[in-house]
Structure formats: structure tokens, C-alpha cells
Write a protein that holds these residues in place. Structure first.
Motif, PDB file in Angstrom:
ATOM      1  N   TYR A  31      25.553  20.202 -55.172  1.00 48.53           N
ATOM      2  CA  TYR A  31      26.953  19.799 -55.176  1.00 48.53           C
ATOM      3  C   TYR A  31      27.356  19.043 -56.436  1.00 48.53           C
ATOM      4  CZ  TYR A  31      26.087  20.714 -50.240  1.00 48.53           C
ATOM      5  OH  TYR A  31      25.714  21.284 -49.059  1.00 48.53           O
ATOM      6  N   TYR A  32      26.416  18.902 -57.377  1.00 51.30           N
ATOM      7  CA  TYR A  32      26.665  18.047 -58.533  1.00 51.30           C
ATOM      8  C   TYR A  32      26.481  18.776 -59.854  1.00 51.30           C
ATOM      9  CZ  TYR A  32      25.837  14.268 -55.130  1.00 51.30           C
ATOM     10  OH  TYR A  32      25.876  13.428 -54.051  1.00 51.30           O
ATOM     11  N   ALA A  33      27.150  18.244 -60.868  1.00 55.34           N
ATOM     12  CA  ALA A  33      26.710  18.505 -62.226  1.00 55.34           C
ATOM     13  C   ALA A  33      25.643  17.465 -62.544  1.00 55.34           C
ATOM     14  CB  ALA A  33      27.862  18.366 -63.207  1.00 55.34           C
ATOM     15  N   ILE A  34      24.644  17.840 -63.315  1.00 52.08           N
ATOM     16  CA  ILE A  34      23.565  16.929 -63.673  1.00 52.08           C
ATOM     17  C   ILE A  34      23.530  16.771 -65.190  1.00 52.08           C
ATOM     18  CG2 ILE A  34      21.088  16.468 -63.598  1.00 52.08           C
ATOM     19  CD1 ILE A  34      22.437  18.955 -61.162  1.00 52.08           C
ATOM     20  N   GLY A  35      23.421  15.540 -65.607  1.00 52.35           N
ATOM     21  CA  GLY A  35      23.406  15.267 -67.031  1.00 52.35           C
ATOM     22  C   GLY A  35      22.160  14.509 -67.456  1.00 52.35           C
ATOM     23  N   TRP A  36      21.775  14.736 -68.701  1.00 59.12           N
ATOM     24  CA  TRP A  36      20.732  13.947 -69.343  1.00 59.12           C
ATOM     25  C   TRP A  36      21.381  13.075 -70.410  1.00 59.12           C
ATOM     26  CZ3 TRP A  36      15.779  13.216 -68.034  1.00 59.12           C
ATOM     27  CH2 TRP A  36      15.157  14.146 -67.176  1.00 59.12           C
ATOM     28  N   PHE A  37      20.995  11.832 -70.422  1.00 56.51           N
ATOM     29  CA  PHE A  37      21.510  10.863 -71.370  1.00 56.51           C
ATOM     30  C   PHE A  37      20.331  10.166 -72.030  1.00 56.51           C
ATOM     31  CE2 PHE A  37      25.961  10.799 -69.922  1.00 56.51           C
ATOM     32  CZ  PHE A  37      25.829  11.486 -68.736  1.00 56.51           C
ATOM     33  N   ARG A  38      20.582   9.520 -73.148  1.00 57.41           N
ATOM     34  CA  ARG A  38      19.523   8.754 -73.780  1.00 57.41           C
ATOM     35  C   ARG A  38      20.083   7.491 -74.392  1.00 57.41           C
ATOM     36  NH1 ARG A  38      18.083  12.908 -78.793  1.00 57.41           N
ATOM     37  NH2 ARG A  38      19.966  12.520 -80.037  1.00 57.41           N
ATOM     38  N   CYS A  50      24.120  18.637 -70.260  1.00 58.02           N
ATOM     39  CA  CYS A  50      24.639  18.654 -68.899  1.00 58.02           C
ATOM     40  C   CYS A  50      24.639  20.092 -68.398  1.00 58.02           C
ATOM     41  CB  CYS A  50      26.043  18.069 -68.886  1.00 58.02           C
ATOM     42  SG  CYS A  50      26.889  18.246 -67.309  1.00 58.02           S
ATOM     43  N   ILE A  51      24.492  20.233 -67.086  1.00 54.29           N
ATOM     44  CA  ILE A  51      24.640  21.544 -66.467  1.00 54.29           C
ATOM     45  C   ILE A  51      25.507  21.383 -65.235  1.00 54.29           C
ATOM     46  CG2 ILE A  51      22.451  21.291 -65.193  1.00 54.29           C
ATOM     47  CD1 ILE A  51      22.100  24.376 -65.630  1.00 54.29           C
ATOM     48  N   SER A  52      26.563  22.175 -65.165  1.00 52.09           N
ATOM     49  CA  SER A  52      27.470  22.090 -64.027  1.00 52.09           C
ATOM     50  C   SER A  52      26.846  22.729 -62.794  1.00 52.09           C
ATOM     51  CB  SER A  52      28.785  22.783 -64.367  1.00 52.09           C
ATOM     52  OG  SER A  52      28.590  24.191 -64.387  1.00 52.09           O
ATOM     53  N   ASN A  53      27.504  22.586 -61.665  1.00 54.24           N
ATOM     54  CA  ASN A  53      26.927  23.174 -60.442  1.00 54.24           C
ATOM     55  C   ASN A  53      26.967  24.698 -60.497  1.00 54.24           C
ATOM     56  OD1 ASN A  53      29.744  23.455 -59.856  1.00 54.24           O
ATOM     57  ND2 ASN A  53      29.222  23.643 -57.708  1.00 54.24           N
ATOM     58  N   SER A  54      27.798  25.256 -61.372  1.00 48.82           N
ATOM     59  CA  SER A  54      27.852  26.703 -61.531  1.00 48.82           C
ATOM     60  C   SER A  54      26.912  27.213 -62.626  1.00 48.82           C
ATOM     61  CB  SER A  54      29.281  27.139 -61.853  1.00 48.82           C
ATOM     62  OG  SER A  54      29.690  26.624 -63.100  1.00 48.82           O
ATOM     63  N   VAL A  92      15.011   6.133 -74.477  1.00 48.93           N
ATOM     64  CA  VAL A  92      14.778   6.272 -73.044  1.00 48.93           C
ATOM     65  C   VAL A  92      15.768   7.318 -72.539  1.00 48.93           C
ATOM     66  CG1 VAL A  92      14.756   5.142 -70.795  1.00 48.93           C
ATOM     67  CG2 VAL A  92      14.004   3.891 -72.831  1.00 48.93           C
ATOM     68  N   TYR A  93      15.255   8.299 -71.838  1.00 46.92           N
ATOM     69  CA  TYR A  93      16.081   9.389 -71.331  1.00 46.92           C
ATOM     70  C   TYR A  93      16.327   9.200 -69.833  1.00 46.92           C
ATOM     71  CZ  TYR A  93      15.718  11.969 -75.691  1.00 46.92           C
ATOM     72  OH  TYR A  93      15.843  12.360 -77.000  1.00 46.92           O
ATOM     73  N   TYR A  94      17.583   9.344 -69.460  1.00 46.26           N
ATOM     74  CA  TYR A  94      18.005   9.169 -68.073  1.00 46.26           C
ATOM     75  C   TYR A  94      18.689  10.430 -67.577  1.00 46.26           C
ATOM     76  CZ  TYR A  94      17.701   4.186 -69.318  1.00 46.26           C
ATOM     77  OH  TYR A  94      17.289   2.949 -69.754  1.00 46.26           O
ATOM     78  N   CYS A  95      18.561  10.692 -66.280  1.00 43.06           N
ATOM     79  CA  CYS A  95      19.399  11.728 -65.679  1.00 43.06           C
ATOM     80  C   CYS A  95      20.385  11.052 -64.719  1.00 43.06           C
ATOM     81  CB  CYS A  95      18.580  12.795 -64.969  1.00 43.06           C
ATOM     82  SG  CYS A  95      17.560  12.234 -63.595  1.00 43.06           S
ATOM     83  N   ALA A  96      21.465  11.741 -64.473  1.00 42.59           N
ATOM     84  CA  ALA A  96      22.516  11.239 -63.608  1.00 42.59           C
ATOM     85  C   ALA A  96      23.310  12.426 -63.079  1.00 42.59           C
ATOM     86  CB  ALA A  96      23.429  10.277 -64.373  1.00 42.59           C
ATOM     87  N   VAL A  97      24.140  12.169 -62.073  1.00 45.10           N
ATOM     88  CA  VAL A  97      24.913  13.253 -61.472  1.00 45.10           C
ATOM     89  C   VAL A  97      26.397  12.948 -61.539  1.00 45.10           C
ATOM     90  CG1 VAL A  97      23.050  13.915 -59.923  1.00 45.10           C
ATOM     91  CG2 VAL A  97      24.767  12.273 -59.141  1.00 45.10           C
ATOM     92  N   SER A  98      27.182  14.017 -61.534  1.00 40.55           N
ATOM     93  CA  SER A  98      28.632  13.887 -61.472  1.00 40.55           C
ATOM     94  C   SER A  98      29.141  14.601 -60.234  1.00 40.55           C
ATOM     95  CB  SER A  98      29.277  14.502 -62.711  1.00 40.55           C
ATOM     96  OG  SER A  98      30.675  14.545 -62.550  1.00 40.55           O
ATOM     97  N   PRO A  99      29.873  13.906 -59.385  1.00 42.18           N
ATOM     98  CA  PRO A  99      30.379  14.517 -58.156  1.00 42.18           C
ATOM     99  C   PRO A  99      31.510  15.509 -58.397  1.00 42.18           C
ATOM    100  CG  PRO A  99      31.215  12.294 -58.361  1.00 42.18           C
ATOM    101  CD  PRO A  99      30.236  12.487 -59.481  1.00 42.18           C
ATOM    102  N   ILE A 100      32.070  15.517 -59.595  1.00 39.66           N
ATOM    103  CA  ILE A 100      33.157  16.453 -59.857  1.00 39.66           C
ATOM    104  C   ILE A 100      32.619  17.821 -60.282  1.00 39.66           C
ATOM    105  CG2 ILE A 100      34.679  14.564 -60.535  1.00 39.66           C
ATOM    106  CD1 ILE A 100      34.541  15.676 -63.412  1.00 39.66           C
ATOM    107  N   ARG A 101      31.243  17.893 -60.392  1.00 44.71           N
ATOM    108  CA  ARG A 101      30.574  19.181 -60.611  1.00 44.71           C
ATOM    109  C   ARG A 101      30.787  19.773 -61.996  1.00 44.71           C
ATOM    110  NH1 ARG A 101      31.025  22.322 -54.769  1.00 44.71           N
ATOM    111  NH2 ARG A 101      30.918  20.461 -53.471  1.00 44.71           N
TER     112      ARG A 101
END
Length: 121
Positions: A31-38, A50-54, A92-101
Motif C-alpha cells: 500500500y506504500y511507496a518506499i524510499g531510500w534516503f541517506r 523511491c519506488i511507488s506502489n505501482s 547512513v542509509y534509511y528506508c521509509a514509506v509514503s502512504p500516498i503511494r
């Protein structure tokens, strides 16, 4: 509650490769887009990929052509393949999610604890 755990960081030499993984628990990543940040020492956190849910992907200019993001919904995991690594990729690399997909950098949350990537000879 969604929890994210990053892994795969380490110390590599310039030009080498690493693959980071972001594994989710408590909720499906479908249900999310997932992003990598640093975040490098003394610098602000920046969006890397980032990769969207699609499945649509987005990359920072500094990593285009070198990094590849992919998602495996069956394993509730997202990977970041990093090749031709440079010393300036150290962070430092982090992942996170976006509910707007969608891949909109300012919409991400539920941060993982991060994994250190060091590129040095």
C-alpha cells in the motif's frame, strides 16, 4: 504498526557494489511507496531513490545509472542495488514509506534505524 529494518551496509572500496535491503513487518508494503534516503555527517538527509506502489521509480541525479531500486512484495522487502560506489556515497542509509503511494520526498515516514555505508580505499 509498520516497522522497517535496513540491512546490507558495510565498508567497500570505490567502484565496488553493495545491495541494501529494507524489510517490513506489521503491515504489507503493497500500500506504500518506499524510499531510500541517506544522511552523511554534517549534511541534511536526502532522498536517494523511491519506488511507488505501482513500480514507478525515481532517483536522485547523483545516483542515476548506478543505483537500482526494486521491491519484492511477496517478501515484504525493498532492495537498493548500488554499484560503482564513490566516497561521496558514504552515509547512513534509511528506508521509509509514503502512504500516498507516490514518490514525493516530503511525504515519507516510519523510518528504519539505518545502515551505514562507507566507501573508502
Amino acid at each position: 504498526q509498520l516497522q522497517l529494518v535496513e540491512s546490507g551496509g558495510g565498508l567497500v572500496q570505490p567502484g565496488e557494489s553493495l545491495t541494501l535491503s529494507c524489510e517490513a513487518s506489521g503491515s504489507t508494503l503493497d500500500y506504500y511507496a518506499i524510499g531510500w534516503f541517506r544522511q552523511a555527517p554534517g549534511k541534511e538527509r536526502e532522498g536517494v531513490s523511491c519506488i511507488s506502489n505501482s513500480g514507478r521509480t525515481k532517483y536522485a541525479e547523483s545516483v542515476k545509472g548506478r543505483f537500482t531500486i526494486s521491491r519484492d512484495n511477496s517478501k515484504n522487502t525493498v532492495h537498493l542495488q548500488m554499484s560503482s560506489l564513490k566516497p561521496e556515497d558514504t552515509a547512513v542509509y534509511y528506508c521509509a514509506v509514503s502512504p500516498i503511494r507516490l514518490c514525493v520526498w516530503g511525504t515519507f515516514g516510519s523510518w528504519g534505524q539505518g545502515t551505514q555505508v562507507t566507501v573508502s580505499s
